[in-house]
Design a protein around this motif. Structure first.
Motif, PDB file in Angstrom:
ATOM      1  N   GLU A   1      20.743  10.047  17.839  1.00  0.00           N
ATOM      2  CA  GLU A   1      21.512   9.138  18.075  1.00  0.00           C
ATOM      3  C   GLU A   1      21.918   8.206  16.812  1.00  0.00           C
ATOM      4  O   GLU A   1      23.012   8.195  16.257  1.00  0.00           O
ATOM      5  N   GLN A   2      20.965   7.983  16.070  1.00  0.00           N
ATOM      6  CA  GLN A   2      21.032   7.072  14.678  1.00  0.00           C
ATOM      7  C   GLN A   2      20.974   8.008  13.541  1.00  0.00           C
ATOM      8  O   GLN A   2      21.854   7.853  12.752  1.00  0.00           O
ATOM      9  N   ARG A   3      20.071   9.089  13.464  1.00  0.00           N
ATOM     10  CA  ARG A   3      20.416   9.862  12.142  1.00  0.00           C
ATOM     11  C   ARG A   3      21.238  10.959  12.384  1.00  0.00           C
ATOM     12  O   ARG A   3      21.615  11.530  11.364  1.00  0.00           O
ATOM     13  N   ASN A   4      21.773  11.291  13.537  1.00  0.00           N
ATOM     14  CA  ASN A   4      22.877  12.538  13.748  1.00  0.00           C
ATOM     15  C   ASN A   4      22.212  13.728  13.070  1.00  0.00           C
ATOM     16  O   ASN A   4      22.962  14.351  12.640  1.00  0.00           O
ATOM     17  N   ALA A   5      20.890  14.081  13.494  1.00  0.00           N
ATOM     18  CA  ALA A   5      20.364  15.253  12.978  1.00  0.00           C
ATOM     19  C   ALA A   5      20.971  16.362  13.493  1.00  0.00           C
ATOM     20  O   ALA A   5      21.333  16.449  14.626  1.00  0.00           O
ATOM     21  N   SER A   6      21.057  17.614  12.688  1.00  0.00           N
ATOM     22  CA  SER A   6      21.681  18.684  13.231  1.00  0.00           C
ATOM     23  C   SER A   6      20.830  19.357  14.375  1.00  0.00           C
ATOM     24  O   SER A   6      19.529  19.080  14.475  1.00  0.00           O
ATOM     25  N   ILE A   7      21.308  20.354  14.870  1.00  0.00           N
ATOM     26  CA  ILE A   7      20.621  20.997  16.177  1.00  0.00           C
ATOM     27  C   ILE A   7      19.558  21.874  15.507  1.00  0.00           C
ATOM     28  O   ILE A   7      18.277  22.147  16.086  1.00  0.00           O
ATOM     29  N   HIS A   8      19.530  22.185  14.177  1.00  0.00           N
ATOM     30  CA  HIS A   8      18.443  22.947  13.610  1.00  0.00           C
ATOM     31  C   HIS A   8      17.184  22.134  13.185  1.00  0.00           C
ATOM     32  O   HIS A   8      15.957  22.693  13.663  1.00  0.00           O
ATOM     33  N   THR A   9      17.528  20.963  12.910  1.00  0.00           N
ATOM     34  CA  THR A   9      16.579  19.939  12.396  1.00  0.00           C
ATOM     35  C   THR A   9      15.745  19.541  13.995  1.00  0.00           C
ATOM     36  O   THR A   9      14.586  19.570  13.728  1.00  0.00           O
ATOM     37  N   VAL A  10      16.759  19.340  14.936  1.00  0.00           N
ATOM     38  CA  VAL A  10      15.878  19.046  16.132  1.00  0.00           C
ATOM     39  C   VAL A  10      14.955  20.007  16.594  1.00  0.00           C
ATOM     40  O   VAL A  10      13.896  19.609  17.078  1.00  0.00           O
TER      41      VAL A  10
ATOM     42  N   VAL B   1      -3.907  15.658  11.430  1.00  0.00           N
ATOM     43  CA  VAL B   1      -2.737  16.220  10.892  1.00  0.00           C
ATOM     44  C   VAL B   1      -3.293  17.274   9.848  1.00  0.00           C
ATOM     45  O   VAL B   1      -2.630  18.303   9.726  1.00  0.00           O
ATOM     46  N   ALA B   2      -4.242  16.577   8.984  1.00  0.00           N
ATOM     47  CA  ALA B   2      -4.720  17.706   7.792  1.00  0.00           C
ATOM     48  C   ALA B   2      -5.221  19.090   8.399  1.00  0.00           C
ATOM     49  O   ALA B   2      -5.127  20.219   8.066  1.00  0.00           O
ATOM     50  N   ALA B   3      -5.925  18.900   9.624  1.00  0.00           N
ATOM     51  CA  ALA B   3      -6.565  20.057  10.003  1.00  0.00           C
ATOM     52  C   ALA B   3      -5.474  21.075  10.608  1.00  0.00           C
ATOM     53  O   ALA B   3      -5.462  22.273  10.765  1.00  0.00           O
ATOM     54  N   PHE B   4      -4.520  20.563  11.122  1.00  0.00           N
ATOM     55  CA  PHE B   4      -3.419  20.844  11.789  1.00  0.00           C
ATOM     56  C   PHE B   4      -2.753  21.714  10.720  1.00  0.00           C
ATOM     57  O   PHE B   4      -2.192  22.949  11.090  1.00  0.00           O
ATOM     58  N   LEU B   5      -2.319  21.191   9.587  1.00  0.00           N
ATOM     59  CA  LEU B   5      -1.776  21.883   8.694  1.00  0.00           C
ATOM     60  C   LEU B   5      -2.326  23.208   8.034  1.00  0.00           C
ATOM     61  O   LEU B   5      -1.967  24.196   7.736  1.00  0.00           O
ATOM     62  N   GLY B   6      -3.754  22.760   7.974  1.00  0.00           N
ATOM     63  CA  GLY B   6      -4.579  24.144   7.520  1.00  0.00           C
ATOM     64  C   GLY B   6      -4.464  25.222   8.562  1.00  0.00           C
ATOM     65  O   GLY B   6      -4.386  26.173   8.217  1.00  0.00           O
ATOM     66  N   HIS B   7      -4.489  24.892   9.827  1.00  0.00           N
ATOM     67  CA  HIS B   7      -4.356  25.853  10.979  1.00  0.00           C
ATOM     68  C   HIS B   7      -3.195  26.414  10.846  1.00  0.00           C
ATOM     69  O   HIS B   7      -2.989  27.743  10.952  1.00  0.00           O
ATOM     70  N   ALA B   8      -1.922  25.892  10.609  1.00  0.00           N
ATOM     71  CA  ALA B   8      -0.695  26.362  10.498  1.00  0.00           C
ATOM     72  C   ALA B   8      -0.607  27.457   9.489  1.00  0.00           C
ATOM     73  O   ALA B   8       0.306  28.419   9.636  1.00  0.00           O
TER      74      ALA B   8
ATOM     75  N   ILE C   1       3.481  28.329   2.712  1.00  0.00           N
ATOM     76  CA  ILE C   1       3.289  26.989   2.291  1.00  0.00           C
ATOM     77  C   ILE C   1       4.590  26.294   2.663  1.00  0.00           C
ATOM     78  O   ILE C   1       4.618  24.947   2.995  1.00  0.00           O
ATOM     79  N   GLY C   2       5.717  26.538   2.618  1.00  0.00           N
ATOM     80  CA  GLY C   2       6.922  26.117   2.839  1.00  0.00           C
ATOM     81  C   GLY C   2       7.176  25.697   4.256  1.00  0.00           C
ATOM     82  O   GLY C   2       7.599  24.583   4.840  1.00  0.00           O
ATOM     83  N   THR C   3       6.449  26.775   5.102  1.00  0.00           N
ATOM     84  CA  THR C   3       6.236  26.228   6.760  1.00  0.00           C
ATOM     85  C   THR C   3       5.536  25.059   6.788  1.00  0.00           C
ATOM     86  O   THR C   3       5.707  24.062   7.785  1.00  0.00           O
ATOM     87  N   ARG C   4       4.491  25.075   6.271  1.00  0.00           N
ATOM     88  CA  ARG C   4       3.487  24.014   6.236  1.00  0.00           C
ATOM     89  C   ARG C   4       4.060  22.564   5.803  1.00  0.00           C
ATOM     90  O   ARG C   4       3.911  21.627   6.396  1.00  0.00           O
ATOM     91  N   ASN C   5       4.597  22.617   4.713  1.00  0.00           N
ATOM     92  CA  ASN C   5       5.383  21.576   4.401  1.00  0.00           C
ATOM     93  C   ASN C   5       6.632  21.070   5.273  1.00  0.00           C
ATOM     94  O   ASN C   5       6.659  19.875   5.503  1.00  0.00           O
ATOM     95  N   CYS C   6       7.019  21.907   5.887  1.00  0.00           N
ATOM     96  CA  CYS C   6       8.122  21.634   6.893  1.00  0.00           C
ATOM     97  C   CYS C   6       7.505  20.878   8.170  1.00  0.00           C
ATOM     98  O   CYS C   6       7.919  19.651   8.548  1.00  0.00           O
ATOM     99  N   ARG C   7       6.286  21.389   8.297  1.00  0.00           N
ATOM    100  CA  ARG C   7       5.496  20.743   9.681  1.00  0.00           C
ATOM    101  C   ARG C   7       5.263  19.387   8.947  1.00  0.00           C
ATOM    102  O   ARG C   7       5.212  18.585  10.185  1.00  0.00           O
ATOM    103  N   LEU C   8       4.443  19.095   8.176  1.00  0.00           N
ATOM    104  CA  LEU C   8       4.130  17.936   7.433  1.00  0.00           C
ATOM    105  C   LEU C   8       5.618  16.981   7.545  1.00  0.00           C
ATOM    106  O   LEU C   8       5.278  15.834   7.930  1.00  0.00           O
ATOM    107  N   ALA C   9       6.698  17.381   7.353  1.00  0.00           N
ATOM    108  CA  ALA C   9       7.891  16.620   7.150  1.00  0.00           C
ATOM    109  C   ALA C   9       8.106  16.239   8.479  1.00  0.00           C
ATOM    110  O   ALA C   9       8.443  14.891   8.734  1.00  0.00           O
ATOM    111  N   ALA C  10       7.926  16.886   9.522  1.00  0.00           N
ATOM    112  CA  ALA C  10       8.502  16.542  11.030  1.00  0.00           C
ATOM    113  C   ALA C  10       7.413  15.487  11.391  1.00  0.00           C
ATOM    114  O   ALA C  10       7.868  14.621  12.075  1.00  0.00           O
ATOM    115  N   ILE C  11       6.017  15.630  11.231  1.00  0.00           N
ATOM    116  CA  ILE C  11       5.059  14.638  11.646  1.00  0.00           C
ATOM    117  C   ILE C  11       5.390  13.289  10.732  1.00  0.00           C
ATOM    118  O   ILE C  11       5.377  12.183  11.475  1.00  0.00           O
ATOM    119  N   ARG C  12       5.596  13.583   9.604  1.00  0.00           N
ATOM    120  CA  ARG C  12       5.903  12.254   8.764  1.00  0.00           C
ATOM    121  C   ARG C  12       6.928  11.384   9.223  1.00  0.00           C
ATOM    122  O   ARG C  12       6.940  10.038   9.205  1.00  0.00           O
TER     123      ARG C  12
END
Length: 253
Positions: A21-30, A65-72, A80-91
């Motif tokens: 509602e507020q960010r109007n994020a794209s379906i791909h982001t969601v 979170v750090a353990a999950f990123l290492g696991h991912a 590494i790009g996927t790892r950073n995308c996971r971190l962005a979603a959590i942040r």
């Protein structure tokens, strides 16, 4: 908001009230954020020896979170790009939590301070004209699927569009009259105009003659009239690159 229900309520508010509602994020982001949290909650539940349904905000620590990123990255074989995308979603979630639950700010700050991981930058690779011509010659253009594949590959070569940008293409985004061009919508809903070669315009016109589409319908569809998926196109495109003389191969069925 009760203490027992704080996390489920925050998660629902993050996705439905803030992200959509507020960010109007794209379906791909969601979808990307949803997949990250699905994996992270399973990991956190296993780590805490709990069921996902009873996970609390306190279970989601910076160490976790750090353990999950290492696991991912290592156990799941992600980049590494996927790892950073996971971190962005959590942040993003914990940025939201910091504004809704002041008592959790210290926990949020620890997680927000987890750094992104820098990846080595490799030199871009490209195909020479002869290699492109060989790939464009693979689809059997006497069939509807082959005509679609040839048009899609030619459009990608002409426009330099990302695969999802091409698959989201609708006829209304194409200017068929001279000067021909296409309006592409990229990440962050950023639009750009790209000129089209006469050859590409002709291929798109012929495809629409064989398989008419409404102005707001996806142009590239499968045999059932459903939009093509990026994963299907990549899989079949790899077959074209490796197939040599298989001139009846299709990009996606």
């Amino acid at each position: 908001m009760s203490k027992a229900n704080a996390f489920p309520d925050l998660m629902r508010a993050f996705f439905y009230e803030w992200l959509v509602e507020q960010r109007n994020a794209s379906i791909h982001t969601v979808r990307s954020y949803r997949d990250t949290w699905r994996l992270f909650l399973r990991f956190a539940a296993q780590r805490a020896e709990k069921k996902v349904a009873v996970i609390t905000l306190a279970d989601l620590t910076a160490d976790g979170v750090a353990a999950f990123l290492g696991h991912a990255e290592h156990d799941r074989g992600g980049t590494i790009g996927t790892r950073n995308c996971r971190l962005a979603a959590i942040r993003s979630f914990f940025n939201f939590v910091a504004t809704k639950d002041p008592a959790s700010i210290a926990q949020c700050v620890e997680i927000l301070h987890i750094p992104v991981k820098r990846a080595p930058v490799s030199e871009p690779c490209y195909l020479d004209p002869a290699e492109v011509a060989a790939i464009l010659a693979q689809p059997n253009r006497s069939t509807l699927e082959g005509m679609r594949d040839h048009a899609l590959l030619s459009f990608l070569y002409n426009s330099g569009a990302r695969i999802q940008e091409a698959l989201d293409l609708c006829p209304r985004a194409v200017r068929f009259d001279s000067p021909s061009c296409v309006r592409l919508t990229g990440k962050g809903r950023k639009e750009r105009i790209c000129p089209l070669w006469p050859e590409t315009v002709l291929l798109l016109k012929k495809l629409l003659e064989r398989q008419p589409r409404a102005l707001d319908q996806r142009l590239f569809v499968n045999r059932y009239g459903k939009p093509l998926s990026a994963s299907g196109v990549r899989f079949k495109a790899c077959g074209l690159c490796e197939g040599g003389g298989r001139n009846h191969a299709n990009v996606a069925d």
